[in-house]
Design a protein around this motif. Structure first.
Motif, mmCIF file in Angstrom:
data_model
loop_
_atom_site.group_PDB
_atom_site.id
_atom_site.type_symbol
_atom_site.label_atom_id
_atom_site.label_comp_id
_atom_site.label_asym_id
_atom_site.label_seq_id
_atom_site.Cartn_x
_atom_site.Cartn_y
_atom_site.Cartn_z
ATOM 1 N N LEU A 58 6.585 -2.150 -0.928
ATOM 2 C CA LEU A 58 5.245 -1.893 -1.232
ATOM 3 C C LEU A 58 3.922 -2.715 -0.255
ATOM 4 C CD1 LEU A 58 3.690 -0.372 -2.886
ATOM 5 C CD2 LEU A 58 4.068 -1.779 -4.846
ATOM 6 N N TYR A 59 4.643 -3.737 -0.051
ATOM 7 C CA TYR A 59 3.484 -4.763 0.608
ATOM 8 C C TYR A 59 2.894 -4.421 1.085
ATOM 9 C CZ TYR A 59 0.709 -9.317 1.888
ATOM 10 O OH TYR A 59 -0.251 -9.687 2.614
ATOM 11 N N ASP A 60 4.005 -4.442 2.214
ATOM 12 C CA ASP A 60 3.903 -3.603 3.769
ATOM 13 C C ASP A 60 3.522 -2.229 4.297
ATOM 14 O OD1 ASP A 60 5.413 -5.524 4.695
ATOM 15 O OD2 ASP A 60 7.912 -4.812 4.993
ATOM 16 N N LEU A 61 3.155 -1.223 3.036
ATOM 17 C CA LEU A 61 2.850 -0.569 3.036
ATOM 18 C C LEU A 61 1.348 -0.436 2.659
ATOM 19 C CD1 LEU A 61 5.619 1.814 0.994
ATOM 20 C CD2 LEU A 61 4.442 2.756 3.673
ATOM 21 N N MET A 62 1.048 -1.485 1.379
ATOM 22 C CA MET A 62 -0.566 -1.462 1.697
ATOM 23 C C MET A 62 -0.928 -2.525 2.666
ATOM 24 S SD MET A 62 -2.898 -4.041 0.492
ATOM 25 C CE MET A 62 -1.936 -5.237 0.335
ATOM 26 N N THR A 63 -0.608 -3.017 3.398
ATOM 27 C CA THR A 63 -1.554 -3.454 4.134
ATOM 28 C C THR A 63 -1.828 -3.413 5.481
ATOM 29 O OG1 THR A 63 0.703 -4.962 4.856
ATOM 30 C CG2 THR A 63 -0.783 -6.237 3.335
ATOM 31 N N ALA A 65 -1.619 0.232 5.419
ATOM 32 C CA ALA A 65 -2.932 1.351 5.109
ATOM 33 C C ALA A 65 -4.167 0.843 5.588
ATOM 34 C CB ALA A 65 -2.538 2.213 3.934
ATOM 35 N N ILE A 66 -4.344 -0.268 5.074
ATOM 36 C CA ILE A 66 -6.032 -1.028 4.754
ATOM 37 C C ILE A 66 -6.306 -1.014 6.744
ATOM 38 C CG2 ILE A 66 -7.478 -2.692 3.995
ATOM 39 C CD1 ILE A 66 -5.957 -0.388 2.322
ATOM 40 N N LYS A 67 -4.950 -2.054 6.927
ATOM 41 C CA LYS A 67 -5.031 -2.204 8.397
ATOM 42 C C LYS A 67 -5.576 -1.003 9.183
ATOM 43 C CE LYS A 67 -2.864 -4.367 12.276
ATOM 44 N NZ LYS A 67 -2.253 -5.065 13.166
ATOM 45 N N TYR A 68 -5.568 0.024 9.513
ATOM 46 C CA TYR A 68 -5.068 1.225 9.802
ATOM 47 C C TYR A 68 -6.389 1.684 9.454
ATOM 48 C CZ TYR A 68 -4.378 6.043 11.663
ATOM 49 O OH TYR A 68 -4.484 7.248 12.286
ATOM 50 N N GLN A 69 -7.363 2.081 8.276
ATOM 51 C CA GLN A 69 -8.288 2.410 8.129
ATOM 52 C C GLN A 69 -9.885 1.312 8.362
ATOM 53 O OE1 GLN A 69 -7.328 2.812 3.642
ATOM 54 N NE2 GLN A 69 -6.259 3.855 3.244
ATOM 55 N N LYS A 213 -12.497 10.641 5.066
ATOM 56 C CA LYS A 213 -11.356 11.142 4.166
ATOM 57 C C LYS A 213 -10.530 9.309 4.485
ATOM 58 C CE LYS A 213 -11.365 15.237 3.989
ATOM 59 N NZ LYS A 213 -11.697 16.019 2.082
ATOM 60 N N LEU A 214 -11.323 7.950 5.119
ATOM 61 C CA LEU A 214 -10.530 7.163 5.140
ATOM 62 C C LEU A 214 -11.142 6.656 4.164
ATOM 63 C CD1 LEU A 214 -11.985 5.519 8.375
ATOM 64 C CD2 LEU A 214 -9.460 6.588 8.396
ATOM 65 N N GLY A 215 -9.504 6.083 3.167
ATOM 66 C CA GLY A 215 -9.963 5.301 2.050
ATOM 67 C C GLY A 215 -8.924 6.390 0.394
ATOM 68 N N CYS A 216 -9.180 7.778 1.028
ATOM 69 C CA CYS A 216 -8.782 8.659 0.944
ATOM 70 C C CYS A 216 -7.146 8.201 0.096
ATOM 71 C CB CYS A 216 -9.089 10.759 0.705
ATOM 72 S SG CYS A 216 -10.438 10.571 0.795
ATOM 73 N N ASN A 217 -6.178 9.215 -0.483
ATOM 74 C CA ASN A 217 -4.854 8.809 -0.693
ATOM 75 C C ASN A 217 -4.190 9.653 0.449
ATOM 76 O OD1 ASN A 217 -1.933 8.854 -1.499
ATOM 77 N ND2 ASN A 217 -2.028 10.478 -2.688
ATOM 78 N N MET A 218 -3.472 8.842 1.528
ATOM 79 C CA MET A 218 -3.336 9.522 2.722
ATOM 80 C C MET A 218 -1.225 9.283 2.787
ATOM 81 S SD MET A 218 -2.558 5.196 4.684
ATOM 82 C CE MET A 218 -1.923 6.057 5.996
ATOM 83 N N TYR A 219 -1.749 9.519 1.754
ATOM 84 C CA TYR A 219 0.110 9.648 1.854
ATOM 85 C C TYR A 219 -0.112 11.259 0.242
ATOM 86 C CZ TYR A 219 0.320 5.058 2.116
ATOM 87 O OH TYR A 219 1.534 4.006 2.536
#
Length: 346
Positions: A58-63, A65-69, A213-219
């Motif tokens: 979960l932490y890897d997904l969060m970091t 995703a934020i880095k990409y945005q 769309k950056l910051g929206c639910n990407m999943y």
């Protein structure tokens, strides 16, 4: 266990007013160790518990995703829009919780009072600080790999083309001026992709069209199985810098106050000041026979001898009350519920 109940607990703790007041105080960027600690405690603020593998995933997904945005922000102002999109998404999750909605409204005003008044140069500095924090993280995520947004080294593939920032011109034209300001020559070239002019700016109001769309639910548009790091993809690449033993053992003084407050709000953690005594002997007489000569020697050498008495224990009534309120009667969920499984069932 209700997914909505878990989300409400985590969101209520995350946006607690006292904790947000600490976050908005001027301070240095947290270390990776402190950020992970905050993330762990927030994830466990509800009745749900995660095992180590689920927490890492979960932490890897969060970091990532934020880095990409943050990487895709074409201008510093986009940082505000990305954050507001996050708040809009959270607001939609708790639309039937008026107390949490009121907290989010207060957070919005605090956010705009601080960051909304910043100049572009200041926002660009914030963006650089965020990218510096994430620069050594190259975790491969299956959803990014399938969409061609990430390569096998864990680095993102940045798209070309798209909408240029509001007030900017599309690339492909060079205009040369003389000393008097008159146009001397115009040149056209192909920019290598297709660009278009922005029609309007994203809204910075409490609610509105953020445009991006950056910051929206990407999943939201993908299958649940695509929202996780899978197999080899979840492993760190050789470019991923792990925390050294020295960094793990060294406390971060900048984040200590916030972590203590967060622990206090949750009702557990490092905020307790209770003393403790470790007995390494079979009985008190054996300990006394050993301690007395040693204490005399230490006193002769001029070294201070500290004795810890755990019997003088102070009781924190506030923490006891908080822990009492968190007790769940009846049949609860197992202690190793996987948050990602809960997300898949939503």
């Amino acid at each position: 266990m209700s997914v909505i109940a878990v989300l409400n607990d985590i969101i209520s703790t995350m946006f607690n007013k006292r904790y947000m007041d600490e976050i908005f105080k001027p301070q240095e960027l947290h270390s990776k160790k402190a950020m992970r600690t905050v993330f762990d405690r927030l994830a466990h603020a509800s009745i749900m518990r995660l095992n180590a593998a689920s927490m890492d995933k979960l932490y890897d997904l969060m970091t990532m995703a934020i880095k990409y945005q943050v990487t895709l922000c074409s201008q510093p102002r986009d940082l505000l829009l990305v954050t507001l999109n996050h708040l809009d998404g959270i607001r939609a999750m708790v639309h039937n919780q008026p107390i949490v909605i009121s907290t989010l409204d207060s957070l919005y005003h605090s956010f705009m009072d601080l960051y909304g008044k910043m100049q572009y140069g200041e926002l660009q500095t914030v963006r650089q600080c965020l990218l510096t924090f994430f620069q050594d993280m190259h975790v491969r995520v299956s959803i990014f790999l399938k969409e061609g947004q990430q390569n096998q080294s864990g680095r993102f593939v940045l798209p070309r083309g798209g909408t240029v920032p509001m007030g900017s011109q599309v690339p492909g034209k060079i205009v040369l001026y003389d000393q008097t300001g008159e146009v001397r020559q115009r040149k056209q070239f192909h920019p290598g992709s297709t660009y278009k002019v922005a029609q309007k700016e994203g809204s910075l109001d409490l609610t509105g069209d953020r445009v991006t769309k950056l910051g929206c639910n990407m999943y939201s548009t993908h299958k649940p199985s695509e929202t996780t790091t899978s197999g080899v993809e979840s492993k760190k690449t050789s470019n991923h810098r792990t925390l050294t033993q020295a960094e793990l053992s060294t406390p971060d003084p900048l984040a200590k106050a916030q972590l203590d407050l967060l622990s206090h709000l949750i009702g557990s953690g490092s905020a307790s000041k209770t003393s403790f005594r470790i007995n390494l002997f079979n009985n008190d007489e054996e300990e006394e026979n050993y301690v007395s000569p040693v204490a005399n020697q230490i006193q002769q050498e001029g070294t201070e001898f500290v004795e810890i008495d755990a019997r003088k224990r102070t009781k924190d009534k506030y923490l006891d009350r908080v822990m009492g309120e968190m007790n769940i009667s009846g049949g609860g969920a197992s202690g190793d519920d996987d948050l990602l499984d809960l997300m898949d069932q939503a």
